[in-house]
Design a protein around this motif. Structure first.
Motif, PDB file in Angstrom:
ATOM      1  N   MET A  26      -9.082  74.557  31.479  1.00 59.49           N
ATOM      2  CA  MET A  26      -8.190  75.713  31.636  1.00 59.49           C
ATOM      3  C   MET A  26      -8.869  76.969  31.117  1.00 59.49           C
ATOM      4  O   MET A  26      -9.414  76.980  30.009  1.00 59.49           O
ATOM      5  CB  MET A  26      -6.920  75.396  30.839  1.00 59.49           C
ATOM      6  N   TYR A  27      -8.811  78.023  31.914  1.00 60.44           N
ATOM      7  CA  TYR A  27      -9.403  79.313  31.520  1.00 60.44           C
ATOM      8  C   TYR A  27      -8.333  80.392  31.652  1.00 60.44           C
ATOM      9  O   TYR A  27      -7.709  80.527  32.698  1.00 60.44           O
ATOM     10  CB  TYR A  27     -10.596  79.644  32.424  1.00 60.44           C
ATOM     11  N   VAL A  28      -8.131  81.152  30.578  1.00 63.37           N
ATOM     12  CA  VAL A  28      -7.150  82.243  30.603  1.00 63.37           C
ATOM     13  C   VAL A  28      -7.869  83.558  30.326  1.00 63.37           C
ATOM     14  O   VAL A  28      -8.580  83.684  29.325  1.00 63.37           O
ATOM     15  CB  VAL A  28      -6.043  82.023  29.539  1.00 63.37           C
ATOM     16  N   CYS A  29      -7.690  84.537  31.215  1.00 65.08           N
ATOM     17  CA  CYS A  29      -8.321  85.838  30.998  1.00 65.08           C
ATOM     18  C   CYS A  29      -7.712  86.486  29.758  1.00 65.08           C
ATOM     19  O   CYS A  29      -6.503  86.624  29.655  1.00 65.08           O
ATOM     20  CB  CYS A  29      -8.115  86.750  32.201  1.00 65.08           C
ATOM     21  N   GLY A  30      -8.583  86.864  28.859  1.00 57.70           N
ATOM     22  CA  GLY A  30      -8.125  87.398  27.579  1.00 57.70           C
ATOM     23  C   GLY A  30      -8.098  88.913  27.561  1.00 57.70           C
ATOM     24  O   GLY A  30      -8.295  89.566  28.586  1.00 57.70           O
ATOM     25  N   GLU A 208     -17.721  88.925  34.147  1.00 53.02           N
ATOM     26  CA  GLU A 208     -17.765  88.160  32.893  1.00 53.02           C
ATOM     27  C   GLU A 208     -17.041  86.816  33.031  1.00 53.02           C
ATOM     28  O   GLU A 208     -17.527  85.784  32.577  1.00 53.02           O
ATOM     29  CB  GLU A 208     -17.186  88.964  31.720  1.00 53.02           C
ATOM     30  N   CYS A 209     -15.869  86.847  33.682  1.00 54.52           N
ATOM     31  CA  CYS A 209     -15.084  85.607  33.757  1.00 54.52           C
ATOM     32  C   CYS A 209     -15.784  84.576  34.644  1.00 54.52           C
ATOM     33  O   CYS A 209     -15.804  83.390  34.319  1.00 54.52           O
ATOM     34  CB  CYS A 209     -13.674  85.881  34.259  1.00 54.52           C
ATOM     35  N   SER A 210     -16.368  85.049  35.768  1.00 58.98           N
ATOM     36  CA  SER A 210     -17.098  84.115  36.636  1.00 58.98           C
ATOM     37  C   SER A 210     -18.244  83.459  35.858  1.00 58.98           C
ATOM     38  O   SER A 210     -18.459  82.251  35.946  1.00 58.98           O
ATOM     39  CB  SER A 210     -17.667  84.841  37.851  1.00 58.98           C
ATOM     40  N   ILE A 223      -7.316  74.764  35.962  1.00 52.54           N
ATOM     41  CA  ILE A 223      -6.327  75.853  35.910  1.00 52.54           C
ATOM     42  C   ILE A 223      -6.989  77.156  35.486  1.00 52.54           C
ATOM     43  O   ILE A 223      -7.707  77.210  34.483  1.00 52.54           O
ATOM     44  CB  ILE A 223      -5.199  75.512  34.899  1.00 52.54           C
ATOM     45  N   HIS A 224      -6.736  78.192  36.256  1.00 54.60           N
ATOM     46  CA  HIS A 224      -7.174  79.535  35.876  1.00 54.60           C
ATOM     47  C   HIS A 224      -5.907  80.382  35.774  1.00 54.60           C
ATOM     48  O   HIS A 224      -5.084  80.363  36.674  1.00 54.60           O
ATOM     49  CB  HIS A 224      -8.111  80.097  36.947  1.00 54.60           C
ATOM     50  N   ALA A 225      -5.765  81.108  34.664  1.00 51.97           N
ATOM     51  CA  ALA A 225      -4.487  81.785  34.441  1.00 51.97           C
ATOM     52  C   ALA A 225      -4.663  83.199  33.910  1.00 51.97           C
ATOM     53  O   ALA A 225      -5.721  83.561  33.398  1.00 51.97           O
ATOM     54  CB  ALA A 225      -3.654  80.967  33.455  1.00 51.97           C
ATOM     55  N   PRO A 233      -6.993  93.160  41.628  1.00 55.09           N
ATOM     56  CA  PRO A 233      -8.172  92.586  42.256  1.00 55.09           C
ATOM     57  C   PRO A 233      -8.945  91.597  41.375  1.00 55.09           C
ATOM     58  O   PRO A 233      -9.843  90.932  41.876  1.00 55.09           O
ATOM     59  CB  PRO A 233      -9.039  93.822  42.500  1.00 55.09           C
ATOM     60  N   HIS A 234      -8.594  91.523  40.068  1.00 56.57           N
ATOM     61  CA  HIS A 234      -9.482  90.783  39.163  1.00 56.57           C
ATOM     62  C   HIS A 234      -9.754  89.347  39.615  1.00 56.57           C
ATOM     63  O   HIS A 234     -10.903  88.937  39.765  1.00 56.57           O
ATOM     64  CB  HIS A 234      -8.929  90.826  37.733  1.00 56.57           C
ATOM     65  N   HIS A 235      -8.702  88.573  39.840  1.00 56.72           N
ATOM     66  CA  HIS A 235      -8.922  87.166  40.192  1.00 56.72           C
ATOM     67  C   HIS A 235      -9.504  87.014  41.598  1.00 56.72           C
ATOM     68  O   HIS A 235     -10.301  86.109  41.854  1.00 56.72           O
ATOM     69  CB  HIS A 235      -7.623  86.380  40.039  1.00 56.72           C
ATOM     70  N   GLU A 236      -9.099  87.898  42.470  1.00 57.86           N
ATOM     71  CA  GLU A 236      -9.657  87.872  43.821  1.00 57.86           C
ATOM     72  C   GLU A 236     -11.181  88.078  43.737  1.00 57.86           C
ATOM     73  O   GLU A 236     -11.957  87.394  44.421  1.00 57.86           O
ATOM     74  CB  GLU A 236      -9.010  89.009  44.623  1.00 57.86           C
ATOM     75  N   ASN A 237     -11.591  88.999  42.884  1.00 52.67           N
ATOM     76  CA  ASN A 237     -13.019  89.281  42.724  1.00 52.67           C
ATOM     77  C   ASN A 237     -13.753  88.136  42.030  1.00 52.67           C
ATOM     78  O   ASN A 237     -14.889  87.807  42.369  1.00 52.67           O
ATOM     79  CB  ASN A 237     -13.226  90.589  41.956  1.00 52.67           C
ATOM     80  N   GLU A 238     -13.077  87.536  41.072  1.00 53.41           N
ATOM     81  CA  GLU A 238     -13.688  86.366  40.418  1.00 53.41           C
ATOM     82  C   GLU A 238     -13.959  85.273  41.452  1.00 53.41           C
ATOM     83  O   GLU A 238     -15.028  84.654  41.463  1.00 53.41           O
ATOM     84  CB  GLU A 238     -12.742  85.792  39.356  1.00 53.41           C
ATOM     85  N   ILE A 239     -12.972  85.039  42.311  1.00 52.51           N
ATOM     86  CA  ILE A 239     -13.127  84.004  43.348  1.00 52.51           C
ATOM     87  C   ILE A 239     -14.309  84.353  44.244  1.00 52.51           C
ATOM     88  O   ILE A 239     -15.160  83.506  44.534  1.00 52.51           O
ATOM     89  CB  ILE A 239     -11.832  83.866  44.192  1.00 52.51           C
TER      90      ILE A 239
END
Ligand SMILES: Nc1ncnc2c1ncn2[C@@H]1O[C@H](COP(=O)(O)OP(=O)(O)OP(=O)(O)O)[C@@H](O)[C@H]1O
Ligand SMILES: [Zn+2]
Length: 465
Positions: A26-30, A208-210, A223-225, A233-239
């Motif tokens: 599980m990864y949660v953006c901080g 950074e998250c990627s 799980i990514h949360a 756009p953050h998660h879209e860009n991570e993907i």
């Protein structure tokens, strides 16, 4: 029964089937650490902590990572304003974050990676994207070429064409297409920077998250949360970054928490309508804030106000009163009867709790079940029943549910004034007899219970902390 969770990517609830049996990654953006956190920022911390702990309760081993964005524009600006070095400012607010979330019962992640400590991994991630033709350099900046990732928009259900409509290139940006986003930013004169193949600079936010997910958890995680505002756009860009590079799905399940609102408006720093956790925990016990948050489903919007906190406080006190009454009756009773109907009822409540929580971690309904239990316990006590077994079962299940949600279901037993006076008397006597060890022991034990002693010429005074 399996756990179901709402997956933003699938736009529906799905059964949790982790990549590895019995394990969940599980990864949660901080947070970006340039300020104290507000109640809104506390929501992802609390709800994903609840989800982590519930998964553990259901027997999963959870490997939990959450990052700190410890360098970016907001931090650099704040540091300039406060005439502080960036790393010093970031460190100060990381400490504050741990202090505030710790008070709210949030367990630290297994790893809290920081951008400044992940630089080599971020740089090699960007290099690899360039080598694969997904990114390009422009005068010291590096951009991700969004159109080259065909599935862009799949998380937030938007097509590239729709997105193209509203997009503009801002002044100073050197990108080829308005949809491209920055992976590496050239440093301005005098700014904190790191060496890279493209000159001195620092990473964009999304990369950074990627890089951290890949480094600590691998190409695909369970799980990514994060907060709802992060989906685009953050998660879209991570993907886009991760899937372009790894050619594998980045995360099986994407979870997003709803907003904390003030008068139906998102609480945010930019709107200025925020309440800092740091301040509110001076006025309210932190467990009341946690309880308040968990009383609503993590995906629903939740209005915040002092009145709602007060009402959460009284609800929590209702539970405390019942557990206290159960404990007292239990201590007085010598009845060891079975009363299996009551025990069955309690067990059914426990099953109902699990059923509700298995359904997309519905802590709101889970807490309603806790109140059903409290109601039944009150009914039991009012009928003047006193089976120790039944009362123990009530207490066990109430404690178990409290333990899962990490909310205290028992009031701390307050030390009475007479007891304090008696201990001070004993301490004075010990000091007269030069038994300083005993005297210190009494002082320390009172301190642990929040009682501060002050020796004055007129004798010893005491106060509650
Ligand atoms: N009002 C809110 N309700 C719920 N979650 C929120 C709210 N505001 C921010 N978050 C979440 O808090 C986390 C920390 O984010 P971050 O430190 O980047 O704050 P932020 O988004 O810049 O806050 P703000 O919107 O106040 O500027 C993110 O997951 C974000 O989605
Ligand atoms: Zn992220």
């Amino acid at each position: 029964m399996a756990i179901k969770l709402y997956n933003t990517l699938a736009r529906k609830k799905e059964e949790l089937k982790p990549l590895q049996d019995g394990k969940v990654t599980m990864y949660v953006c901080g947070p970006t650490v340039y300020n104290y956190i507000h109640i809104g920022n506390a929501r992802p911390a609390i709800v994903f902590d609840m989800i982590r702990k519930y998964l553990e309760y259901r027997g999963y081993h959870v490997h939990f990572i959450s990052n700190f964005t410890d360098v970016d524009d907001k931090i650099i600006n704040a540091a300039k304003e406060l005439k502080e070095e960036v790393p010093v400012l970031a460190e100060r607010f990381i400490e504050a974050y741990f202090e505030d979330t710790g008070a709210l019962g949030v367990k630290k992640a297994d790893i809290h990676p920081r951008v400044t400590e992940t630089m080599p991994d971020i740089i090699s991630f960007i290099k690899a994207l360039m080598e694969k033709g997904y990114a390009y350099e422009a005068e010291g900046d590096v951009y991700f070429e969004t159109k080259s990732f065909k599935e862009y928009g799949k998380l937030s259900s938007q097509s590239i064409n729709d997105l193209q409509m509203g997009a503009r290139i801002e002044i100073g940006e050197k990108k080829k297409d308005p949809l491209d986003f920055v992976l590496w930013k050239k440093a301005k004169e005098g700014e904190i920077s790191w060496d890279s193949p493209w000159g001195k600079g620092r990473p964009g936010w999304h990369i950074e998250c990627s890089a951290m997910v890949k480094k600590y958890l691998g190409d695909t995680i369970d799980i990514h949360a994060g907060g709802q505002d992060l989906a685009f756009p953050h998660h879209e860009n991570e993907i886009a970054q991760s899937e372009a590079l790894n050619n594998k799905q980045m995360a099986k399940y994407w979870l997003h928490n709803g907003y904390i609102q003030i008068n139906n408006e998102k609480m945010s720093k930019s709107l200025g309508n925020f309440v800092l956790v740091h301040d509110i925990i001076q006025k309210h016990r932190p467990e009341v804030i946690r309880f308040f948050m968990l009383q609503s489903h993590y995906r629903s919007p939740l209005n915040f106000s002092e009145e709602l906190l007060e009402s959460a406080k009284s609800s929590l006190e209702r539970i405390h009163t019942t557990t206290n009454n159960l404990k007292h009756r239990f201590n007085e009773s010598a009845d060891f009867g079975e009363e299996s109907d009551w025990i069955d009822t309690v067990r059914q409540h426990k099953e109902a709790f699990i059923r509700e929580m298995d359904d997309d971690f519905n802590s709101a309904n889970g807490i309603s079940v806790l109140f059903d239990l409290v109601k039944d316990a009150n009914r039991y006590l009012q009928k003047n029943h006193s089976s120790k077994r039944v009362m123990q079962t009530f207490l066990d299940v109430i404690r178990e549910i409290g333990g899962v949600l990490d909310i205290p279901v028992e009031a701390e037993e307050e030390i009475l004034d007479e007891e304090i006076e008696r201990l001070i008397e004993e301490r004075n006597q010990a000091r007269k007899e030069r038994n300083f060890a005993r005297a210190d022991e009494i002082r320390d034990s009172l301190k642990e219970q929040g009682i501060i002693l002050e020796d004055t010429s007129q004798g010893t005074r005491w106060k509650r902390e």
